[in-house]
Design a protein around this motif. Sequence first.
Motif, mmCIF file in Angstrom:
data_model
loop_
_atom_site.group_PDB
_atom_site.id
_atom_site.type_symbol
_atom_site.label_atom_id
_atom_site.label_comp_id
_atom_site.label_asym_id
_atom_site.label_seq_id
_atom_site.Cartn_x
_atom_site.Cartn_y
_atom_site.Cartn_z
ATOM 1 N N PRO B 469 0.830 -1.212 0.000
ATOM 2 C CA PRO B 469 0.000 0.000 0.000
ATOM 3 C C PRO B 469 0.863 1.261 0.000
ATOM 4 O O PRO B 469 1.878 1.326 0.705
ATOM 5 C CB PRO B 469 -0.812 -0.121 1.276
ATOM 6 N N GLU B 470 0.489 2.210 -0.831
ATOM 7 C CA GLU B 470 1.287 3.437 -0.929
ATOM 8 C C GLU B 470 0.892 4.450 0.139
ATOM 9 O O GLU B 470 1.727 5.189 0.632
ATOM 10 C CB GLU B 470 1.096 4.048 -2.322
ATOM 11 N N ALA B 471 -0.372 4.484 0.432
ATOM 12 C CA ALA B 471 -0.824 5.454 1.426
ATOM 13 C C ALA B 471 -1.613 4.727 2.503
ATOM 14 O O ALA B 471 -2.234 3.704 2.233
ATOM 15 C CB ALA B 471 -1.715 6.499 0.757
ATOM 16 N N PRO B 472 -1.567 5.229 3.691
ATOM 17 C CA PRO B 472 -2.317 4.564 4.761
ATOM 18 C C PRO B 472 -3.817 4.633 4.501
ATOM 19 O O PRO B 472 -4.315 5.623 3.978
ATOM 20 C CB PRO B 472 -1.931 5.340 6.023
ATOM 21 N N SER B 473 -4.487 3.571 4.851
ATOM 22 C CA SER B 473 -5.940 3.544 4.652
ATOM 23 C C SER B 473 -6.658 4.155 5.847
ATOM 24 O O SER B 473 -7.785 4.598 5.756
ATOM 25 C CB SER B 473 -6.398 2.110 4.477
ATOM 26 N N LYS B 474 -5.961 4.143 6.947
ATOM 27 C CA LYS B 474 -6.559 4.661 8.179
ATOM 28 C C LYS B 474 -5.507 5.479 8.895
ATOM 29 O O LYS B 474 -4.323 5.202 8.767
ATOM 30 C CB LYS B 474 -6.990 3.491 9.073
ATOM 31 N N PRO B 475 -5.777 6.354 9.734
ATOM 32 C CA PRO B 475 -7.126 6.874 9.964
ATOM 33 C C PRO B 475 -7.495 7.944 8.938
ATOM 34 O O PRO B 475 -6.622 8.579 8.387
ATOM 35 C CB PRO B 475 -7.004 7.502 11.353
#
Lengths: 282, 537
Positions: B469-475
């Motif tokens: 994943p390139e960017a955090p999904s959370k928060p």
Amino acid sequence: MNKLLQAMDKVRKSEHASPIRFDEQRIEREFSTLGTFIGKESSPNREVQVKYSKTKVQTNDPKILKKNKILSINDDDRETTNQLRYLRTQVLDKLKAIGGNSLLITSANSYEGKTFTSINLGVSIAKEFDKTVLIIDADLRKSSHNHCVFSKDFFDLDVDKGLVDYLEGNAEIPEILINPGIPKLTLIPSGKPTPNAAELLNSAKMQEMMAEIKKRYPSDRLIIVDGPPLIQYPDPIILSRFVDGVLLIVEAEKTSSEDLRKVIANLKDIPIIGTVLNKNKG
Amino acid sequence: MSTYITIMDFKGIIRRRKGIFLVTFLMIILIVSAIAVYLPPIYSAEATIVIENQEIPEEYVKSTITTYVNERLHNIEQRVMSRDKLMEIIHTYGLYPEMDSTAEMVDKMRKAIQLRPIDIQISDKQSGRQMMITTAFILSYEGSDPVSVEKVTNLLADLFIKEDKQAREQMAGTTTGFFEKELKGLKQEVLRHEKKISEFKIENIEKLPGSTTINLQAISRLELDLDRIDTRVQTLRQKKILFQGQIANTEALMPVMTEDGKMASNPSERLKYLRLQLIRLQASLLPKHPDIKALKNEIAELEAQVGETDASVEKIRLLVSLQSQLAQSQAKLGKTHPDVVRLSKEVEILSNEVDQLGMAKIITQISDEKPDNPAYMNLKTQILITEEEIKAAYSERKKIEEKLEDYRKKLEMVPLVEEEYNKLTMDYENAKHKYNEILNKLLTAKISREMDMGQSGERFTITEQAVIPEAPSKPDRIKIILLGIVLGLGTGIALAALKEGLDHSVKSADDIESITGVPVIGTISIFNPRIKKESIG
């Protein structure tokens, strides 16, 4: 000026009839002096220091008075000034209607604007050309240390004697009378705080004094008694015996309706000429 | 207080409560924003697993896997999410180093793994009803490190595939295993029935329904044989009678030469002849007849000439011959015929003479030994042969009759045997039918298993691998802040409303008048905020 002189004369005449020995000349002089110097900057008259003088006179800078919330000293067109003028008219009308000249100003609790109203109303009435006013600070409790000292805080006066001293027999009436530098306005400060205020106010001396004053101040003279809060102390009930009517001060958004009901219940036998909504924000 | 809230009241409320409202609102926003900013980022990776349908139409091969996809998915999920498996992954990738207890780690991991089925709506081919089917599912895992998140997600996806295959194989194996076991038992039974039938067949080989024809044929053949033997016996009897007739007419001894016929060759023969002549004459003439006297004289002379000769044999032979002659004549002519009377007299005399001789016992012997006529002897032999033949025929007949009886008995037994045989056959057929049935099922199951275990059955396939994943999904920080704003607004308004509700203070001239009944004769507004502060008193 003619009218003013006439009024002064009238005052003088009535003063002659008084058994209390006032220094009439002094008053005469005072009034004329005050009339002359009113609205002008002048050094305070230090003659109050004269030991035998009946009414101490102190002149005041109107700016200072204004700063000290004596708003009615001004003739401006501010809202509060106009409101005070309206109140003055109403009070005078009501008193006239009941044929009285004395008024007790009280409220349910402390700090709701009794003294502010008393002084401003007094000053405002005194500005009427044919009215002289006596304001008695009858709040002998001053329980809270931050309670405004009547004479000091409003008029920048340093007094050493007041009502308490008279009631305790330590002073005579003329000693406790003081003119704050406003024409036709006389004050009786409360003096030092005392725990047995109710007894003092209930004394014969108080009754005697009030009778004297009333006599000396006929209908065109007005006596305003600034009392303590009614919920806490019985003093206002005692004081109400010496006056013709009561003016009730209500502070908007502070005095609770319960307290107000209590006050009304306590004053049920005394004519309330009206109420004042103080610190109205709406 | 008035129940109506006028615009003025509302303004008053706002003025009075804006302080508390703003403080609350800003505080909450501040706190929530701080939380939003300081929350650690969480990365999430997803793998898509497609559920591929059976490639061979169900009409041809039915799958042994009968459970629904969702059910199976659930089961697999349980297995993949098992404590041991998760702990293994946790150890391999060093996940959750901040935690100490394994239970906590497993719990956290379980929460981090999500299975999202992708359903589509289709209409059933047969009923036309709308139904939802799961065609794929998305497996996601979230964690703080993007690299390990990707690895773990892919590992989990692989685990799903593996577990599915294993479960499938197990299921298919169970079916075939069941049938194989069943088949073994049934085979035993079929063999048992087969053995029983063969034993029964051996025991009743000629009584079986199939042998009836053979039996009948045998019976008719035997009956024919019997007839033939009877005919032969008849023939032989006739032959015998014929021979007997012939023998009766044949002299056992060679004829002695008489005066009228041949000449006796020697005195003994002459003596023999004479003696017989004497016997004949004694039957028809009186003993004192001159012929007899003459004969007796001649005999006496001859006897003296040849010595003592034994005439007994001739006498016995004569007796026997006469007896048969007599029997023949009696049968032909009756008893009263003169010839018969004469013959019987002759027999009587002769038998007396023989009795006197006391040699009756050896008559036949003597006569058998003694005959010397070849024709006679030939006939005699013929009769004996014929008799032997008749005897043989009889014995043969007896044998045939026994056989025939045996066959008839067998024929009678056939229905009984048939009944039992049919019963046995039916049992056998039943067992065999069952066996075949199970055998068929086993074969079908085996084909299904091949399909399920191979790549042709319904199965899971990873169509999309997880990527780092390139960017955090959370928060979702913006969302949290927005939430904070809403929360702040709500709380602020609520608090302000609460404060306003609890505030029983007098707010307007109307309030005073309604409470006190005294008119408000003055209103003093605030001059300025500074004064307001100091206006206490």
